[in-house]
Design an enzyme around this catalytic site. Structure first.
Site, PDB file in Angstrom:
ATOM      1  N   THR A  24     -10.952  -0.048  -8.416  1.00 35.46           N
ATOM      2  CA  THR A  24     -10.469  -0.801 -10.011  1.00 35.46           C
ATOM      3  C   THR A  24     -10.777  -2.509 -10.047  1.00 35.46           C
ATOM      4  OG1 THR A  24      -8.220  -1.566 -11.444  1.00 35.46           O
ATOM      5  CG2 THR A  24      -7.766  -1.313  -9.278  1.00 35.46           C
TER       6      THR A  24
ATOM      7  N   HIS B   8       1.727   5.186   2.377  1.00 30.07           N
ATOM      8  CA  HIS B   8       2.233   4.951   3.658  1.00 30.07           C
ATOM      9  C   HIS B   8       2.594   6.464   4.705  1.00 30.07           C
ATOM     10  CE1 HIS B   8       2.764   2.592   7.697  1.00 30.07           C
ATOM     11  NE2 HIS B   8       2.457   1.861   7.268  1.00 30.07           N
TER      12      HIS B   8
END
Length: 395
Positions: free
Chosen positions: A314, A366
């Site tokens: 993006t 994560h």
């Protein structure tokens, strides 16, 4: 013979849709393949054309209605043949002695303002009164009324909220879907963002040196996004965890490189997919991005073009964003945010130089990607963009 207008077959992943806009009204003449209605799903807008020329009959589902695949939404009647008497004529073509063949919109305007038709002068074909004639007559009345002095009246009390207005509109299906996916990403992933910065001078120099030649040969400008995509693909090869996704208790490692590109459209943010980017040249990437961006703005993207993708890029820099923390596009494990290129003082070999710098932001899940992989991935992109020769030498 009356023709049924139905909702097109919806993709398997789309349960229902919403009638967005009717481009025609009952009684309007319609040409073959002329768009009758836009139907909005949570992914794309589907245009429904007229299968034959004719006159639009009853509309069974109005704007805002929820419809299903193959549901009947309107009827299309055959077009009247020249010289043939038909009961269904366009409303505008029906003559009326009391209104001199005025169209419905003109009649409505006349009725709303209680205008004596005899006082109107028609400037349309055959002396017909047009909407512009009525509006001009109303303006004339207003000016005449303003010119007549009136006795002073006590001032009306000023409303406490004068000039403060609100507008309430329902969320579109696409905006609802965007909201759902953003909340899903925030609530179901262990999202973390790490940052780095890039000296963009080498890329800018390369574009300045070869931009004109590139455009003459390939018919498209050499932008930044093709370099970003190439650097991302090479870095994904080095860090496969960033190119993976969680599926239940399994980690799925992709051995292909489909990159989603975030595109801002009037309807909201969409992420069309560039497939097999590792096999694309810079020119191929630039052309594909331009094509997808154009389709996105025009609402022409297909479900296939919006489905899939292993990693998202993006670029908020085109709107002036200096730094941000992008949100992961599930089920992907990471998203890369590019930002505004800004001249900043930097220390180079013990001296201060002004360089065009850009911040990078990598948001990642994560649960799949550890700090080592995320930082290494960003450093890899930094090295590749600050020394584009590495992209050619694969080092």
């Amino acid at each position: 013979m009356t023709i049924e207008i139905k909702v097109p077959d919806l993709p398997e992943s789309v349960a229902d849709a919403t009638i967005a806009t009717w481009h025609k009204k009952p009684g309007d003449l319609v040409a073959r393949d002329e768009v009758l209605v836009d139907i909005e799903t949570d992914k794309v807008v589907l245009e429904v054309p007229a299968p034959e020329a004719g006159v639009l009959g009853d509309i069974l589902q109005n704007e805002g209605a929820t419809v299903l695949s193959r549901q009947l939404i309107a009827m299309l009647k055959p077009a009247p043949v020249a010289g043939e008497e038909t009961k269904e004529k366009p409303v505008e073509a029906v003559a009326d002695d009391s209104t001199d063949g005025m169209s419905p919109s003109v009649r409505r305007l006349v009725a709303e303002h209680a205008i004596d038709v005899a006082k109107l002068t028609g400037t349309g074909k055959g002396g017909r009164v047009t909407k512009e004639d009525v509006e001009a007559f109303i303006k004339g009345l207003s000016k005449a009324a303003a010119a007549v002095p009136v006795a002073a009246a006590p001032a009306a009390p000023i409303a406490p909220l004068a000039g403060r207005t609100e507008k309430r509109v329902p969320m579109t299906r696409l905006r609802k879907r965007i909201a759902e996916r953003l909340l899903e990403a925030k609530n179901t992933t262990a999202m973390l963002t790490t940052f780095n910065e890039i000296n963009m001078a080498p890329i800018m120099k390369l574009r300045k040196q070869y931009g004109e030649i590139f455009e003459k040969k390939h018919g498209i400008k050499l932008g930044f996004m093709s370099f970003y995509v190439k650097a991302v693909v090479e870095s994904l090869k080095r860090y496969p965890e960033v190119n993976a996704a969680l599926d239940g208790d399994d980690i799925v490692y992709h051995n292909y490189f489909d990159v989603s590109i975030a595109v801002s459209t009037p309807r909201g943010l969409v992420t069309p997919v560039l497939r097999d980017c590792d096999n694309m040249s810079l020119a191929d990437i630039e052309k594909a991005i331009k094509d997808l961006a154009g389709k996105g703005r025009d609402g022409k993207l297909t479900v296939d073009e919006l489905t899939g993708g292993n990693f998202t890029i993006t670029n908020g820099g085109v709107f002036g964003s200096l730094m941000s923390t992008p949100i992961i596009n599930p089920p992907q494990s990471a998203i890369l945010g590019m930002h505004k290129i800004q001249d900043r003082p930097m220390a180079v070999d013990g001296k201060v130089e002004i360089l065009p710098m850009m911040y990078l932001a990598l948001s990642y899940d994560h649960r799949i990607v550890d700090g080592r992989e995320s930082v290494g991935f960003l450093v890899s992109i930094k090295e590749l963009l600050e020394d584009p020769t590495r992209l050619l030498l694969d080092v």
